[in-house]
Design a protein around this motif. Structure first.
Motif, PDB file in Angstrom:
ATOM      1  N   ARG A  68     119.962  27.436  38.355  1.00 32.96           N
ATOM      2  CA  ARG A  68     119.814  28.834  37.574  1.00 32.96           C
ATOM      3  C   ARG A  68     120.563  28.878  36.468  1.00 32.96           C
ATOM      4  N   GLY A  69     121.717  28.107  36.454  1.00 34.15           N
ATOM      5  CA  GLY A  69     122.877  28.057  35.287  1.00 34.15           C
ATOM      6  C   GLY A  69     123.785  29.391  35.047  1.00 34.15           C
ATOM      7  N   TYR A  70     123.968  29.978  36.452  1.00 33.44           N
ATOM      8  CA  TYR A  70     124.891  31.118  36.341  1.00 33.44           C
ATOM      9  C   TYR A  70     126.159  30.799  35.746  1.00 33.44           C
TER      10      TYR A  70
ATOM     11  N   ARG B 283     128.664  41.125  37.806  1.00 32.27           N
ATOM     12  CA  ARG B 283     127.001  41.013  38.001  1.00 32.27           C
ATOM     13  C   ARG B 283     126.783  40.285  39.265  1.00 32.27           C
TER      14      ARG B 283
ATOM     15  N   TYR C  98     130.732  37.290  37.875  1.00 31.55           N
ATOM     16  CA  TYR C  98     129.574  37.309  38.560  1.00 31.55           C
ATOM     17  C   TYR C  98     129.753  36.748  40.084  1.00 31.55           C
TER      18      TYR C  98
ATOM     19  N   ARG D 197     127.041  28.708  33.438  1.00 29.97           N
ATOM     20  CA  ARG D 197     126.929  28.472  31.933  1.00 29.97           C
ATOM     21  C   ARG D 197     126.590  29.893  31.184  1.00 29.97           C
ATOM     22  N   ARG D 198     125.911  30.488  32.080  1.00 29.21           N
ATOM     23  CA  ARG D 198     125.259  31.917  31.545  1.00 29.21           C
ATOM     24  C   ARG D 198     126.485  32.792  31.403  1.00 29.21           C
ATOM     25  N   PHE D 199     127.308  32.761  32.270  1.00 26.46           N
ATOM     26  CA  PHE D 199     128.358  34.075  32.385  1.00 26.46           C
ATOM     27  C   PHE D 199     129.523  33.240  31.788  1.00 26.46           C
ATOM     28  N   GLU D 200     129.586  32.032  31.213  1.00 26.89           N
ATOM     29  CA  GLU D 200     130.655  31.460  30.643  1.00 26.89           C
ATOM     30  C   GLU D 200     131.833  31.475  31.664  1.00 26.89           C
TER      31      GLU D 200
ATOM     32  N   GLU E 112     119.235  40.908  40.340  1.00 27.05           N
ATOM     33  CA  GLU E 112     120.530  40.828  39.598  1.00 27.05           C
ATOM     34  C   GLU E 112     120.725  42.610  39.765  1.00 27.05           C
TER      35      GLU E 112
END
Length: 87
Positions: free
Chosen positions: A72-74, A2, A52, A76-79, A14
């Motif tokens: 934006r926590g990218y 992403r 990402y 964390r969001r995508f682990e 995105e």
């Protein structure tokens, strides 16, 4: 993977990106000789796959792009673990 964009006309947008490895600039060829976005961060999973990438507008300082990506926590969001791209 992403592709996530910070700043410029497509801020907070995105899209899916098939390029591996991700290009240092997006789009790769603008025809104008000046890239619109520069690669700032690559988020990798534990198995080494790229989850990402973060592109920032050229007028934004690196610190600002990093701050916004964290806000934006990218990761964390995508682990995934954020790393600097190889330039």
């Amino acid at each position: 993977m992403r592709a996530l964009f910070i700043g410029g006309v497509v801020d907070n947008s995105e899209m899916d990106l098939d390029n591996a490895p991700p290009p240092l600039h997006y789009p790769e060829n603008t025809g104008a000789g000046r890239p619109r976005y520069r690669l700032h961060q690559v988020g990798t999973k534990g198995d080494g796959t790229v989850a990402y990438v973060v592109y920032g507008a050229p007028e934004l300082p690196d610190e600002e792009v990093d701050r916004i990506a964290e806000e934006r926590g990218y990761a964390r969001r995508f682990e995934a673990t954020p790393t600097l791209p190889v330039r």
